[in-house]
Design a protein around this motif. Structure first.
Motif, PDB file in Angstrom:
ATOM      1  N   ASP A  10      -6.681   3.912   7.895  1.00  0.00           N
ATOM      2  CA  ASP A  10      -5.545   3.286   8.570  1.00  0.00           C
ATOM      3  C   ASP A  10      -5.497   3.862   9.979  1.00  0.00           C
ATOM      4  OD1 ASP A  10      -3.369   1.714   8.955  1.00  0.00           O
ATOM      5  OD2 ASP A  10      -2.191   2.484   7.286  1.00  0.00           O
ATOM      6  N   ASP A  65       0.834   9.058   7.006  1.00  0.00           N
ATOM      7  CA  ASP A  65       1.868   8.116   6.582  1.00  0.00           C
ATOM      8  C   ASP A  65       1.951   7.978   5.066  1.00  0.00           C
ATOM      9  OD1 ASP A  65       2.564   7.619   9.180  1.00  0.00           O
ATOM     10  OD2 ASP A  65       1.207   5.910   9.395  1.00  0.00           O
ATOM     11  N   THR A 108      -0.634   7.022   3.047  1.00  0.00           N
ATOM     12  CA  THR A 108      -1.547   5.998   2.536  1.00  0.00           C
ATOM     13  C   THR A 108      -2.765   6.673   1.914  1.00  0.00           C
ATOM     14  OG1 THR A 108      -0.847   4.439   4.229  1.00  0.00           O
ATOM     15  CG2 THR A 108      -2.919   3.965   3.104  1.00  0.00           C
ATOM     16  N   THR A 140      -6.872   0.842  -0.839  1.00  0.00           N
ATOM     17  CA  THR A 140      -5.951   1.516   0.078  1.00  0.00           C
ATOM     18  C   THR A 140      -4.539   1.159  -0.379  1.00  0.00           C
ATOM     19  OG1 THR A 140      -6.043  -0.358   1.617  1.00  0.00           O
ATOM     20  CG2 THR A 140      -7.523   1.489   2.041  1.00  0.00           C
ATOM     21  N   GLU A 141      -3.713   2.165  -0.571  1.00  0.00           N
ATOM     22  CA  GLU A 141      -2.372   1.917  -1.107  1.00  0.00           C
ATOM     23  C   GLU A 141      -1.425   3.029  -0.654  1.00  0.00           C
ATOM     24  OE1 GLU A 141      -0.344   1.598  -5.528  1.00  0.00           O
ATOM     25  OE2 GLU A 141      -2.267   0.609  -5.177  1.00  0.00           O
ATOM     26  N   GLN A 142      -0.189   2.640  -0.407  1.00  0.00           N
ATOM     27  CA  GLN A 142       0.834   3.594  -0.007  1.00  0.00           C
ATOM     28  C   GLN A 142       1.310   4.355  -1.243  1.00  0.00           C
ATOM     29  OE1 GLN A 142       1.758   3.502   3.298  1.00  0.00           O
ATOM     30  NE2 GLN A 142       3.182   5.217   3.250  1.00  0.00           N
ATOM     31  N   LYS A 194       5.765   8.730   1.398  1.00  0.00           N
ATOM     32  CA  LYS A 194       6.381   8.477   2.686  1.00  0.00           C
ATOM     33  C   LYS A 194       6.284   9.744   3.525  1.00  0.00           C
ATOM     34  CE  LYS A 194       9.688   5.102   0.886  1.00  0.00           C
ATOM     35  NZ  LYS A 194      11.136   4.757   0.723  1.00  0.00           N
TER      36      LYS A 194
END
Length: 761
Positions: free
Chosen positions: A342, A364, A366, A380-382, A385
């Motif tokens: 990212d 971030d 991710t 790719t994944e959040q 936070k």
């Protein structure tokens, strides 16, 4: 008159009886014949549909096994935990998960190690590390992937090494995992910076009984080698320390990694450059620019095996580097491939402990899942936070993330990350290779093995074996079929054709056994004779035909028309005897007694005993009956009216053959070639036993090969059901089936066009 009338009436009566086609017997016969026709039509239709259905089912089954390899990774979140003990501890420096995914470990900035259950975060044992009073942890690092060894850099210039271990016991037949801390080099911290300054960055590597520690303070580099020696008489263990002096660098150090073989020390400095030190000579190997522009190095970690260095930057990029020999033989740090997560800075790189894959976490929150060899981004994944700390389980099936005072557990489904289009068909730059190559090497005794699953050398070997087999079989079979069907006497044809077709019944395993154990060593020992035989046989036949044509007509008429081929038997036997008998003399005269050595040393042509020449001879012999039988039937089926008409119009037999017979029979001849090609492509036992089964891409006729069919036969019994290796073998079978299907489809299209084109003859 009456007699004449009676005879006429009798003839009329007999005529009416002969013309009656509706008698009960004839009607019954027609009904039975119609029933047989319908049954035969349905039988043929059902049989044809069954064959098509079976092929379709095979295709879909192979696709069903193969397709899961190309799916990406999946991440499934479990319920987040916020245990009470977590709020009472400081910031996390390190997280880890044990082998069984039952227990996790957390190290905080105060030097406390807390073990807890991974499922519900219940607190287990807690340990306070033996840190000197008033000393804080200034840096932390881990050994190579798969090791539970941790080094802590302290604020007083010392370093502490410990291991988190997990003992498995079965009290009352209940599996119990007890986490413990182990200090393999003692609980007393070891001094790296003699001036007592805080160690900003640390690294370690243990190779056998030698532990190597490195640390930095600003731009100063410290390196310490510790050897553990055991007294064989008393059993006492002693530690011998040796401080290693290295050239100093000017820029502040940001990260360090020691090669697990203790050959290289990678030092990343503030200007995004890497200083590589050769630990064998304690010299600087070179300085390498890692990033361009304003990007900075934000995370560094070795991959499994420690050969590759993964470098994350502040722009979300990740690059793979490892040492490569250049043209002068010097090892240089080379950028191999790049990945992108990212736009945020990479904060942590988590290498897998059993594969060449890795996870990356950015600022971030991710998370990205990658595989280095396949050059593949799987997910790719959040997952959080903001800032967070993560750990990957040894089996790469669990991810533990700590963020905002919570522990979040994820289940990872990533069964086949090693597969991608580039890994299967393109050149891949493997670790420790000097350049990208096509390589098939599915297994190794090394646990750090990088799977090399390129199907290109296997496909190349399949086509190479078929090419050399068809090079021998196609001209012999087609010419023999044309001569047998067009020129040979019927009585002789009735003897020759069954004998050649009987060759098809010979098991290929017998041919492979013969080729591997007898033909291969014989060809190696009689190379000049073999090539003389291949070159002189057609010359001898042409000379014999020329001599026969110059004999007096009364002599030639002694041999019945169509029996001339029998005269070639002694010619071929004579040429073969002379060629093979002169092999040794030719080798002495032309190649100094060793043609194989002449090929290898003077021409630089590699030679293997079991090579493509042996495969071509053996498999060509096996393919000849298929091509001959179909082509001979096609030529023989040309209507005689066409032949007689052409001859009657003044054409010679040769003109009739080339301009009428062969053109009319061309669809059948082409079908024979395609069927022979299919047989050669799908052959297994001959190539399995007559070659060295070396998956290399070289058109050299003296080199070995490995085909898709032989590879499946060799490796399928050893593959784990459902594994990547198992599915790649099925992919090879699918490629073989698809190739055969495409070739047959094209052959049918060409055959149809040929039939339409020459149907008017």
């Amino acid at each position: 008159m009456n007699d004449l009338a009676n005879n006429s009436m009798t003839a009329s009566s007999n005529s009416n009886q002969r013309l009656d086609f509706n008698t009960p017997a004839l009607q019954r016969k027609r009904r039975i014949r119609a029933l047989k026709d319908r049954m035969a039509r349905w039988y043929v239709s059902i049989g044809g549909l069954a064959v098509l259905g079976a092929i379709t089912l095979i295709f879909f089954y192979l696709a069903h096994v193969v397709l899961p390899m190309f799916s990406g990774a999946e991440l499934e979140a479990r319920k987040a935990q916020q245990p009470v003990w977590l709020a009472q501890q400081g910031d996390a420096l390190l997280l880890a998960v044990e082998e069984q995914n039952k227990v996790a470990m957390r190290l905080n900035n105060a030097g406390k190690v807390q073990f807890f259950t991974l499922k519900d975060s219940t607190a287990l044992q807690a340990y306070d590390l033996p840190l000197p009073a008033g000393v804080a942890i200034s840096s932390v690092s881990q050994d190579q992937p798969g090791s539970r060894r941790v080094i802590l850099g302290l604020s007083n210039g010392q370093a502490l090494v410990f291991e988190h271990d997990y003992k498995v016991t079965y009290p009352d037949n209940v599996k119990t995992i007890t986490p413990v801390l182990v200090y393999p080099f003692g609980e007393t911290p070891m001094t790296l910076d003699e001036q007592g300054r805080a160690l900003e960055h640390v690294a370690l590597s243990q190779n056998g009984d030698t532990l190597m520690l490195s640390a930095s303070t600003g731009a100063e580099l410290q390196l310490l080698s510790i050897t553990r020696e055991e007294n064989m008489l008393t059993g006492e263990t002693s530690l011998e320390q040796k401080r290693i002096a290295l050239p100093q660098i000017a820029e502040p150090i940001k990260a360090m990694v020691i090669d697990p073989r203790q050959l290289w020390l990678y030092v990343i400095n503030g200007k995004a450059t890497a200083d590589v030190f050769d630990l064998r000579s304690n010299t600087l190997n070179g300085r390498y620019k890692l990033l361009e522009g304003e990007a900075e190095v934000s995370a560094v970690s070795p991959l499994l095996g420690g050969i590759s260095l993964m470098v994350g930057d502040s722009k979300g990029g990740i690059a793979q580097w490892f040492m490569v020999r250049d043209g002068d033989g010097k090892a240089v740090l080379t950028r191999i491939r790049d990945f992108k997560l990212d736009g945020s800075a990479i904060t942590q790189i988590l290498p897998e402990e059993r594969r060449k894959g890795f996870l990356a976490l950015d600022a971030d929150g991710t998370l990205g899942i990658f595989h280095s060899t396949a050059h593949r981004t799987l997910l790719t994944e959040q997952v959080a936070k903001g800032a967070s700390v993560a750990a990957l389980s040894p089996r790469a099936t669990r991810v533990l993330v700590e963020s905002e005072g919570q522990l979040q557990r994820y289940v990872v489904d990533n069964a086949h990350p090693e597969i991608s289009w580039s890994a299967l068909w393109g050149k891949v730059w493997y670790e420790s290779y000097d350049e990208p190559k096509y390589v098939w090497q599915s297994t190794s005794a090394n646990t750090d093995f990088e799977p090399k699953l390129s199907l290109s050398p296997l496909t190349f070997g399949t086509l190479k074996a078929a090419f050399y087999a068809m090079l021998l079989a196609a001209p012999l079979a087609i010419c023999a079929a044309i001569y047998t069907a067009y020129f040979m006497a019927p009585a002789m044809r009735r003897k020759v054709k069954p004998v050649i077709e009987l060759m098809e019944a010979l098991p290929t395993v017998i041919l492979g056994f013969f080729a591997g154990l007898f033909l291969a060593p014989y060809v190696e020992g009689h190379l000049p004779g073999i090539f003389s035989l291949l070159l002189l046989t057609p010359v001898g036949i042409l000379l014999a035909a020329f001599g026969w044509s110059r004999l007096p007509e009364k002599v030639r008429l002694l041999v019945p028309d169509g029996w001339e081929a029998a005269l070639l038997i002694p010619v071929i036997l004579l040429v073969g005897t002379v060629s093979l008998g002169m092999s040794g003399h030719l080798e002495n005269w032309l190649f100094a007694g060793d043609m194989r050595g002449w090929l290898s040393n003077d021409l630089g042509i590699a030679f293997d005993q079991r090579n493509a020449l042996v495969v071509g001879l053996a498999m060509g012999f096996a393919v000849i009956p298929n091509i001959f039988s179909i082509a001979e039937d096609a030529v023989f089926s040309v209507p005689k009216s066409l032949t007689f008409g052409s001859l009657a119009l003044g054409a010679t037999p040769w003109q009739t053959l080339t301009r009428v017979v062969i053109l009319t029979a061309s669809p059948g001849i082409f079908s024979a070639l395609m069927i022979g090609m299919g047989r050669a492509v799908g052959e297994t036992m001959i190539v399995l036993m007559a070659t060295g089964n070396t998956p290399i891409m070289d058109m050299n006729i003296f080199e070995g090969l490995r085909t898709l069919a032989a590879n499946t036969a060799v490796e399928m019994p050893e593959s784990e059901v459902g594994s990547t290796h198992y599915r790649v073998l099925f992919l090879g079978a699918l490629v073989l089936l698809s190739f055969t299907f495409v070739m047959n489809t094209l052959a049918e299209m060409i055959r149809t066009r040929l039939r339409k084109k020459y149907a008017s003859l």
